[in-house]
Each structure stands twice: as structure tokens, then as C-alpha cells.
Design a protein around this motif. Structure first.
Motif: not given
Length: 382
Positions: A31-60
Motif C-alpha cells: 500500500q505504501v509504494p502504491l500511495f507514493e505512486k498515486n502522489i506522483c500521478a497527482v503532482t507529476k513529480a518523478k519520486y515520492a517518499v511517504a512517512a508517518n508525518s509531514a514533520t518527519s518528512m521535513l526533518h528527512v
């Protein structure tokens, strides 16, 4: 009580999560890789990385861009504290750029002046984090151009912005930035209960963020020191964190994202109704730039300066209307005052805060409830 924001959960959402509960994988499944793929489809970005929060991703994202001790990061003072805290997690210092009075977004003119002075002082930031307040895009062409000319990397904090667009491109396409961050908290445009995603067009940033998200571990044999070990084998190449998103959360996101366009459409309709109904009251509705389409996470108004906001806030709450305030300027939080920030450091941000009020806005807001909110506010102001 009419909430200021609320999730929309369908039978399909519940079924999607239940299916994961009945599957072999509650986490680190498909499900996580699928969600990342769906985000790329919506945004037209090449890559997406999902995490447990936006705060975590800001840190990363900061870590992936090499932010560390001795570096500086600049963001907006009108935002949730996570936009600033992420730099401190990396051992860097934080500073702020004042906002436009009309949008509450980072001001390109203020940024230009601050960058000019920072270059003279040999104190340029390593990373800039503009925040798309309320789902309204910052002027990313101007901000991105300035950052590029000074060699500064850009992370768009689009926690409010999934589904919005700027200059013909979707927010998250990273047209003028290195990385974009989205949030999926329950009151956001779509939800995974808790969760965040980073998008990028740079494969090295993608790989770095994916590694930091999961303990610094890699499974790519081409990068391993011992590639001949068995299928069970993995290697830790850096100090990372357990910021992973579960399949339960991703399944909810994969179901929700199918309704993203409808959510955005309804939010914009409700925002337009507010604007039309409040036009004669002497307040200002915070609206997006003319070359953008907002996700409208929040409906923020600026009250007339002679009005005591606390009186309006308390009176609305007494009527079971859960108005809110977004946001108290980060530099005035006690923690940041201890770091040397003070009142009047960013006057536009402080003025924006003093007069802003957030009205309820979510796709399921009923017409009669919106009319009640409008009539109550009208009665209090007139």
C-alpha cells in the motif's frame, strides 16, 4: 459544534483499511509504494517518499539536503512550529522571512533584501522553506529564482496544499524547488490519519530520504559492501529513523486520493460563498495569487483593525461555531524567544496574526451551517 475542519470518511475508505487488516501486511507491504505512486500521478513529480508525518518528512528533507551544525534554515513565521523545528533537529539554526500582508505567505521582496544582506555578512542560509499558507501557493517563481541565484536549496512546505496548483503546475511538481512536503492529518485535504509525503525530481534526494526514513537501511545490492549475502540481508549506511508509514495509513490515503479533485472543488465553492457573503463587512478574505488554484485547506479572514478578535472568537464559540486562529508567529513562541527573537522582528507576520480568524471549511460543511456561520459573524460585526 461546527468544527473548523473535519475529515470525510467513506464506506470505501473503511473497506480499504479493513482489507489491509485482513491481509498479510499491516506495514511494509504494497500500500505504501502504491500511495507514493498515486502522489506522483497527482503532482507529476518523478519520486515520492511517504512517512508517518509531514514533520518527519521535513526533518528527512533537511537531512537529505545536508543541513547540519553551522548551517542556517529560513522559513515563514506564519506557520505551524514544525516548519522551523525541522532545522533544529539537524543541529542548524533557524531564521524567518516576513510575510505578505495579503496572503500570509513568505514575501519575495523581503526575502530578496534579507538574502542581499546575508551575502554581505557571509551568512546565507543552506535551505529555504516557504509555506503555502491555507493551501494558497507562495510566489514560487520569484522565490525559487532568488534562492537559485544565491545557491540556496528550497523545500516547499505544502502541508496545506495537496491538489492545488501554481502557474499551471501542480503543487508538488517541484518546478521551483528541490523537495515538496505534504501533510495528511485529518483536517487536511485528504487524510491518512497521520502521515506525510515528500516529492522530488532528484533521484539522489529520493534515495537519501527513503534511507533516512527507515533507520538508514538499504536493500539495494548494487550499493552494499557485502552483496553476496542472502535474501535476508540488509545494510545500515547512515543514522536514520523509524519514520515509516504503515499500510493501514497508506490504504486510507489510496482511497481518499480518488476523491481529491472533488474535495478541492467543494472547498473552493464554499470559499467563494464566504467571499460573496462577507464582501460588505469591511473584512478581508485571504485569497490565493491570481496565477494559482488553491487547495483551500483554511478559510482565513482578516478582521477590521478596530475589532477585538477575542470578543468575536469567544462569541462564535459560544454559538457552537469552532472558529480558530492560524497561526501565532513562531518567532514569538517562548522557546524561540529564548533563542533571541523578539516582538517587532517580523511586523507583517505579527500584524497578520493580530487580525486573522479561521472560519469552518471542509467538504461536508452544510449550506445551512455555512449560512449560520455567516449570519452570526455578520451580526457580531455590525
Amino acid at each position: 459544534m461546527i468544527p473548523y475542519g473535519r475529515q470525510n470518511i467513506s464506506v470505501e475508505d473503511i473497506d480499504a483499511v479493513t482489507a489491509v487488516l485482513n491481509s498479510d501486511y499491516l506495514t511494509q507491504g504494497p500500500q505504501v509504494p502504491l500511495f507514493e505512486k498515486n502522489i506522483c500521478a497527482v503532482t507529476k513529480a518523478k519520486y515520492a517518499v511517504a512517512a508517518n508525518s509531514a514533520t518527519s518528512m521535513l526533518h528527512v528533507a533537511c537531512l537529505a539536503l545536508g543541513v547540519g551544525e553551522g548551517d542556517s534554515v529560513w522559513t515563514s513565521p506564519i506557520t505551524f512550529v514544525a516548519s522551523a523545528n525541522c532545522a533544529l533537529y539537524c543541529g542548524a539554526s533557524i531564521d524567518f522571512v516576513d510575510v505578505e500582508p495579503s496572503t500570509g505567505n513568505m514575501c519575495a521582496q523581503a526575502l530578496e533584501k534579507k538574502l542581499q544582506q546575508a551575502k554581505i555578512n557571509n551568512s546565507l542560509p543552506k535551505v529555504l522553506i516557504p509555506v503555502h499558507m491555507a493551501g494558497h501557493s507562495c510566489d514560487m517563481k520569484a522565490i525559487g529564482s532568488l534562492a537559485h541565484s544565491y545557491g540556496v536549496k528550497v523545500i516547499e512546505d505544502a502541508s496545506h496544499g495537496i491538489g492545488g496548483s501554481y502557474g499551471g503546475s501542480k503543487i508538488g511538481a517541484c518546478q521551483y524547488s528541490d523537495i515538496t512536503i505534504f501533510s495528511f492529518h485529518p483536517v487536511k485535504i485528504i487524510t491518512t490519519a497521520e502521515g506525510g509525503v515528500a516529492t522530488t525530481n532528484d533521484i539522489s534526494l529520493f534515495e537519501s530520504m527513503a534511507q533516512f526514513r527507515s533507520h538508514g537501511i538499504i536493500r539495494n545490492r548494487e550499493l552494499m559492501l557485502r552483496p553476496d549475502e542472502g535474501d535476508w540481508y540488509y545494510e545500515q549506511h547512515t543514522l536514520g529513523f523509524n519514520y515509516r508509514m504503515t499500510d493501514l495509513h497508506a490504504a486510507l490515503g489510496n482511497s481518499q486520493i480518488k476523491r481529491l479533485d472533488n474535495f478541492i472543488l467543494q472547498r473552493n465553492k464554499l470559499a467563494k460563498s464566504y467571499q460573496n457573503a462577507l464582501a460588505d463587512l469591511g473584512l478581508t478574505c485571504v485569497t490565493p495569487l491570481i496565477n494559482s488554484h488553491s487547495a483551500y485547506h483554511l478559510m482565513i479572514v482578516q478582521l477590521p483593525h478596530h475589532i477585538v478578535r477575542k470578543d468575536i472568537f469567544n462569541a462564535m464559540r459560544a454559538k457552537d461555531i469552532s472558529v480558530h486562529v492560524h497561526y501565532f508567529p513562531v518567532h514569538l513562541q517562548p522557546y524561540y524567544l529564548q533563542k533571541g527573537f523578539a516582538e517587532n522582528d517580523f511586523p507583517n507576520a505579527e500584524c497578520f496574526y493580530q487580525h486573522c480568524l479561521t472560519l469552518p471549511l471542509y467538504p461536508d460543511l452544510k449550506e445551512e451551517d455555512q449560512n449560520f456561520i455567516i449570519s452570526t459573524l455578520r451580526g457580531l460585526l455590525t
